[in-house]
Design a protein around this motif. Sequence first.
Motif, short mmCIF file in Angstrom:
data_model
loop_
_atom_site.label_atom_id
_atom_site.label_comp_id
_atom_site.label_asym_id
_atom_site.label_seq_id
_atom_site.Cartn_x
_atom_site.Cartn_y
_atom_site.Cartn_z
N PRO A 41 -8.15 16.24 3.04
CA PRO A 41 -8.85 16.89 4.12
C PRO A 41 -10.44 16.97 3.82
CG PRO A 41 -7.01 18.16 3.78
CD PRO A 41 -7.09 17.10 2.72
N GLY A 42 -11.21 16.35 4.70
CA GLY A 42 -12.77 16.51 4.46
C GLY A 42 -13.35 15.46 3.56
N LYS A 43 -12.27 14.39 3.22
CA LYS A 43 -12.74 13.24 2.54
C LYS A 43 -12.34 12.02 3.22
CE LYS A 43 -12.12 15.36 -1.96
NZ LYS A 43 -11.43 15.25 -3.42
N GLU A 44 -13.05 10.99 2.79
CA GLU A 44 -12.81 9.47 3.34
C GLU A 44 -11.32 9.26 2.77
OE1 GLU A 44 -17.36 7.68 3.83
OE2 GLU A 44 -15.83 6.69 2.94
N ARG A 45 -10.88 8.31 3.56
CA ARG A 45 -9.73 7.55 3.49
C ARG A 45 -10.06 6.59 2.28
NH1 ARG A 45 -5.74 5.32 7.95
NH2 ARG A 45 -6.31 7.49 8.76
N GLU A 46 -9.08 6.68 1.08
CA GLU A 46 -9.29 5.78 -0.08
C GLU A 46 -8.01 5.01 -0.30
OE1 GLU A 46 -10.07 8.31 -3.39
OE2 GLU A 46 -8.28 9.18 -3.48
N GLY A 47 -8.40 3.65 -1.05
CA GLY A 47 -7.30 2.93 -1.59
C GLY A 47 -6.54 3.41 -2.71
N VAL A 48 -5.24 3.64 -2.72
CA VAL A 48 -4.31 3.77 -3.56
C VAL A 48 -3.74 2.55 -4.49
CG1 VAL A 48 -2.26 5.22 -4.37
CG2 VAL A 48 -3.84 6.03 -2.52
N ALA A 49 -3.17 1.89 -3.85
CA ALA A 49 -2.40 0.72 -4.55
C ALA A 49 -2.23 -0.49 -3.42
CB ALA A 49 -1.22 0.91 -5.10
N THR A 50 -2.47 -1.66 -3.86
CA THR A 50 -1.98 -2.86 -3.19
C THR A 50 -1.10 -3.91 -3.77
OG1 THR A 50 -3.75 -4.21 -4.07
CG2 THR A 50 -4.25 -2.98 -2.11
N ILE A 51 -0.28 -4.69 -3.09
CA ILE A 51 0.54 -5.49 -3.61
C ILE A 51 0.35 -6.89 -2.72
CG2 ILE A 51 2.65 -4.60 -2.28
CD1 ILE A 51 4.19 -5.54 -4.93
N ALA A 52 0.11 -7.69 -3.34
CA ALA A 52 0.08 -9.25 -2.73
C ALA A 52 1.47 -9.96 -2.72
CB ALA A 52 -1.01 -10.33 -3.47
N THR A 53 1.28 -11.02 -2.01
CA THR A 53 2.46 -11.67 -1.55
C THR A 53 3.24 -12.36 -2.84
OG1 THR A 53 1.27 -13.54 -0.83
CG2 THR A 53 2.04 -12.18 0.89
N ASN A 54 2.31 -12.57 -3.77
CA ASN A 54 2.92 -13.11 -5.00
C ASN A 54 3.11 -12.04 -5.96
OD1 ASN A 54 0.28 -12.04 -5.73
ND2 ASN A 54 -0.58 -14.14 -6.77
N GLY A 55 3.14 -10.70 -5.63
CA GLY A 55 3.44 -9.62 -6.49
C GLY A 55 2.39 -9.24 -7.22
N GLY A 56 1.09 -9.69 -7.08
CA GLY A 56 -0.12 -9.04 -7.81
C GLY A 56 -0.47 -7.73 -7.41
N ARG A 57 -0.50 -6.75 -8.53
CA ARG A 57 -0.93 -5.39 -8.04
C ARG A 57 -2.19 -4.77 -8.48
NH1 ARG A 57 4.37 -6.18 -9.32
NH2 ARG A 57 6.24 -4.74 -8.26
N SER A 58 -2.70 -3.79 -7.58
CA SER A 58 -4.02 -3.43 -7.94
C SER A 58 -3.94 -1.88 -7.81
CB SER A 58 -5.16 -3.95 -7.58
OG SER A 58 -5.24 -3.61 -6.01
N TYR A 59 -4.58 -0.92 -8.63
CA TYR A 59 -4.45 0.44 -8.53
C TYR A 59 -5.69 1.07 -8.48
CZ TYR A 59 0.52 -0.06 -9.49
OH TYR A 59 2.11 -0.56 -9.40
N ALA A 60 -5.94 2.11 -7.63
CA ALA A 60 -7.06 2.73 -7.81
C ALA A 60 -7.12 3.46 -9.35
CB ALA A 60 -7.27 4.15 -6.80
N GLU A 61 -8.26 3.88 -9.92
CA GLU A 61 -8.51 4.47 -11.30
C GLU A 61 -7.55 5.70 -11.57
OE1 GLU A 61 -9.78 1.45 -13.63
OE2 GLU A 61 -9.35 3.60 -14.23
N PRO A 62 -7.68 6.48 -10.52
CA PRO A 62 -7.00 8.01 -10.35
C PRO A 62 -5.56 7.86 -10.64
CG PRO A 62 -8.68 8.07 -9.07
CD PRO A 62 -8.56 6.73 -9.15
N VAL A 63 -4.71 6.78 -10.26
CA VAL A 63 -3.30 6.77 -10.26
C VAL A 63 -2.81 5.87 -11.13
CG1 VAL A 63 -3.67 7.40 -7.58
CG2 VAL A 63 -3.11 5.05 -8.28
#
Length: 125
Positions: A41-63
């Motif tokens: 609430p009251g904050k912008e939408r932020e990315g948490v995690a992604t996963i590519a088709t090759n399985g490559g993952r990325s995460y936001a620092e807080p998680v």
Amino acid sequence: QVRLVESGGGSVQAGGSLRLSCKASGASYGSHCMGWFRQAPGKEREGVATIATNGGRSYAEPVKGRFTISRDNPKNTLDLQMTYLKPEDTAMYYCARYFGSYCTIGDARSSFDYWGQGTQVTVSS
């Protein structure tokens, strides 16, 4: 037509765990990078995690170290396993489809072309 439906949200105490799922309908799910986002609430939408088709993952620092993203292409599903939850993880969580096959947490939200309706996660202290 692509449709994304999230489930698995709920209320949990700090230190607990939840597993979110996203079911995708429509063709070519396996050809697209997928991501989880959240908006408090009251904050912008932020990315948490992604996963590519090759399985490559990325995460936001807080998680990092607490959340794990995974996908099952034959089942058209995307999961987010969340552990050691904190009150600051409280938010509406959304899954989203990226326009291409590879993405990272730094990619613009505008490059995600389909979004689910969200599932609420509430973490109490």
